[in-house]
Write an enzyme that holds these catalytic residues in place. Structure first.
Site, PDB file in Angstrom:
ATOM      1  CE  LYS A 280      -5.089  -0.849   1.648  1.00 16.34           C
ATOM      2  NZ  LYS A 280      -5.618  -1.962   2.392  1.00 16.34           N
TER       3      LYS A 280
ATOM      4  CB  THR B 217      -0.897   0.024   1.259  1.00 20.94           C
ATOM      5  OG1 THR B 217      -1.706  -1.145   1.258  1.00 20.94           O
ATOM      6  CG2 THR B 217      -1.784   1.256   1.257  1.00 20.94           C
TER       7      THR B 217
ATOM      8  CE  LYS C  32       1.687   2.468   4.078  1.00 20.00           C
ATOM      9  NZ  LYS C  32       1.955   1.097   3.690  1.00 20.00           N
TER      10      LYS C  32
HETATM   11  P1  NAD Z   1       5.785  -5.835   7.446  1.00 22.65           P
HETATM   12  O1  NAD Z   1       6.528  -4.667   7.973  1.00 22.65           O
HETATM   13  O2  NAD Z   1       5.359  -6.925   8.359  1.00 22.65           O
HETATM   14  O3  NAD Z   1       6.635  -6.529   6.247  1.00 22.65           O
HETATM   15  C1  NAD Z   1       7.401  -5.833   5.318  1.00 22.65           C
HETATM   16  C2  NAD Z   1       8.606  -6.678   4.968  1.00 22.65           C
HETATM   17  O4  NAD Z   1       9.360  -6.018   3.931  1.00 22.65           O
HETATM   18  C3  NAD Z   1       9.576  -6.879   6.151  1.00 22.65           C
HETATM   19  O5  NAD Z   1       9.832  -8.257   6.333  1.00 22.65           O
HETATM   20  C4  NAD Z   1      10.833  -6.117   5.719  1.00 22.65           C
HETATM   21  O6  NAD Z   1      12.047  -6.706   6.192  1.00 22.65           O
HETATM   22  C5  NAD Z   1      10.741  -6.210   4.200  1.00 22.65           C
HETATM   23  N1  NAD Z   1      11.533  -5.197   3.504  1.00 22.65           N
HETATM   24  C6  NAD Z   1      11.606  -3.874   3.742  1.00 22.65           C
HETATM   25  N2  NAD Z   1      12.462  -3.301   2.877  1.00 22.65           N
HETATM   26  C7  NAD Z   1      12.929  -4.277   2.076  1.00 22.65           C
HETATM   27  C8  NAD Z   1      13.849  -4.301   0.996  1.00 22.65           C
HETATM   28  N3  NAD Z   1      14.457  -3.194   0.577  1.00 22.65           N
HETATM   29  N4  NAD Z   1      14.111  -5.480   0.414  1.00 22.65           N
HETATM   30  C9  NAD Z   1      13.505  -6.621   0.847  1.00 22.65           C
HETATM   31  N5  NAD Z   1      12.628  -6.657   1.863  1.00 22.65           N
HETATM   32  C10 NAD Z   1      12.340  -5.495   2.480  1.00 22.65           C
HETATM   33  O7  NAD Z   1       4.508  -5.216   6.687  1.00 22.65           O
HETATM   34  P2  NAD Z   1       3.124  -5.945   6.336  1.00 22.65           P
HETATM   35  O8  NAD Z   1       2.188  -5.847   7.492  1.00 22.65           O
HETATM   36  O9  NAD Z   1       3.434  -7.267   5.736  1.00 22.65           O
HETATM   37  O10 NAD Z   1       2.531  -4.939   5.230  1.00 22.65           O
HETATM   38  C11 NAD Z   1       3.084  -4.900   3.922  1.00 22.65           C
HETATM   39  C12 NAD Z   1       2.230  -3.949   3.083  1.00 22.65           C
HETATM   40  O11 NAD Z   1       0.867  -4.413   3.069  1.00 22.65           O
HETATM   41  C13 NAD Z   1       2.194  -2.522   3.628  1.00 22.65           C
HETATM   42  O12 NAD Z   1       2.261  -1.622   2.562  1.00 22.65           O
HETATM   43  C14 NAD Z   1       0.839  -2.441   4.325  1.00 22.65           C
HETATM   44  O13 NAD Z   1       0.306  -1.126   4.355  1.00 22.65           O
HETATM   45  C15 NAD Z   1      -0.006  -3.371   3.468  1.00 22.65           C
HETATM   46  N6  NAD Z   1      -1.154  -3.972   4.157  1.00 22.65           N
HETATM   47  C16 NAD Z   1      -0.997  -4.502   5.406  1.00 22.65           C
HETATM   48  C17 NAD Z   1      -2.097  -5.062   6.055  1.00 22.65           C
HETATM   49  C18 NAD Z   1      -1.942  -5.654   7.433  1.00 22.65           C
HETATM   50  O14 NAD Z   1      -2.970  -5.906   8.096  1.00 22.65           O
HETATM   51  N7  NAD Z   1      -0.721  -5.914   7.922  1.00 22.65           N
HETATM   52  C19 NAD Z   1      -3.343  -5.090   5.421  1.00 22.65           C
HETATM   53  C20 NAD Z   1      -3.469  -4.588   4.119  1.00 22.65           C
HETATM   54  C21 NAD Z   1      -2.349  -4.033   3.506  1.00 22.65           C
END
Ligand code: NAD
Length: 298
Positions: free
Chosen positions: A171, A96, A246
């Site tokens: 979104k 997102t 966010k």
């Molecule tokens: P998270 O922080 O748990 O996971 C993100 C991952 O990306 C981490 O493991 C991190 O190490 C990795 N990362 C960061 N930079 C990187 C790079 N340069 N190279 C490789 N890996 C890298 O986040 P999440 O909860 O999984 O959310 C991910 C996305 O999904 C976000 O944009 C969030 O807004 C969206 N989202 C989350 C939810 C939720 O409920 N968690 C729901 C809908 C959408």
């Protein structure tokens, strides 16, 4: 069976990878966190030592990263996806992020003749685990149709929302509605408490009257009426208040850049930023009801 490069193995990415593996795909997974990689390996993914290795030989590359900066770095960086030569892979960003970044990265991909879509998701960690996400895709028709089968194992509905960036636009609009309605529902329950209304009675009325919305009927912010809502579990997230803030910021950024009047969206952002500043960012976003009552953390 296809080969899928998957970058970003966090709360959402890891269960998505599990469902892609279950569907019979080979997943070449990459994350900066060694722990995240170890866990994905235990699930059956092949761990790639670099972005280039994750991309190499892939039919599709899926990214699930925290925010726009990470997406720019992963796609446009010196050792990023485009520099690694994405070959014939279709690129699918499920993070997102802001609409402008989504469009910028898709333009850069198109300049190299590579197909890309933005495909943010709704449904949270539970939806990711169940393979039941709702996905909003932005991109041209050919890219969307190529990307679609790679997302089917993780989703229950895929909507093509329009051209590049329109998945992120949908979104932002959806989550602005969610933030505003949750605050509205919480205000109504707090007012009901002051007026001596029983929670169950107010739920029964509003869930069946014109005030009905998802924040009441699926995610009621008081314990009792909806047994699965985080209110029954001390507001353990679910969807954190930090994530809601966010998303409300992304909506306001888009509103300002495009001269849209969104006064309630702005107010919702202000209320969630106070809630976060008070140290509540890790709680479920429905815990905003406690803030409106003037209560401390549970
Ligand atoms: P998270 O922080 O748990 O996971 C993100 C991952 O990306 C981490 O493991 C991190 O190490 C990795 N990362 C960061 N930079 C990187 C790079 N340069 N190279 C490789 N890996 C890298 O986040 P999440 O909860 O999984 O959310 C991910 C996305 O999904 C976000 O944009 C969030 O807004 C969206 N989202 C989350 C939810 C939720 O409920 N968690 C729901 C809908 C959408």
């Amino acid at each position: 069976m296809a080969t899928i490069g998957f970058i970003g193995l966090g709360n959402m990415g890891r269960p998505m990878v599990r469902n892609l593996l279950k569907a019979g795909h080979l997943v070449q997974a990459f994350d900066l966190s060694p722990d995240a990689c170890k866990e994905a390996a235990a699930d059956g993914a092949e761990i790639a030592p670099s972005i280039a290795a994750a991309v190499s030989g892939s039919d599709a590359v899926i990214t699930m990263l925290p925010a726009g900066d990470h997406v720019r770095r992963v796609y446009l960086g010196e050792e990023g996806v485009l520099a690694s030569g994405a070959g014939d892979a279709v690129l699918i960003d499920c993070s997102t992020i802001d609409v402008e970044t989504a469009r910028q990265v898709q333009r850069a991909a198109a300049d190299q003749g590579v197909q890309m879509v933005d495909a943010p998701v709704s449904g949270g960690v539970g939806g990711a685990e169940a393979g039941q996400l709702t996905i909003m895709m932005g991109g041209d028709d050919a890219a969307v149709e190529r990307a679609r089968p790679f997302l089917e194992p993780v989703s229950r509905l895929i909507v093509h929302a329009g051209g590049p960036g329109n998945g992120q636009a949908a979104k932002a609009c959806n989550n602005m509605i969610l933030g505003i309605t949750m605050i509205g529902v919480c205000e109504a329950f707090v007012l009901g408490e002051k007026l001596g209304l029983d929670h169950d009675k107010l739920f029964e009325v509003t869930a069946n009257a014109s005030g009905q919305c998802w924040s009441i009927s699926s995610y009621c912010p008081v314990p009792g009426p909806v047994p699965t809502s985080p209110a029954n579990n001390d507001y353990k997230a679910g969807f954190t208040a930090a994530m809601m803030l966010k998303d409300l910021r992304l909506a306001q950024q888009a509103a300002q850049q495009n001269d849209a009047a969104t006064p309630l969206g702005a107010q919702a952002q202000a209320i969630y930023s106070m809630f976060n500043a008070a140290g509540n960012g890790d709680l479920d976003f429905s815990a905003i009801i406690r803030f409106l009552r003037g209560q401390d953390r549970p």
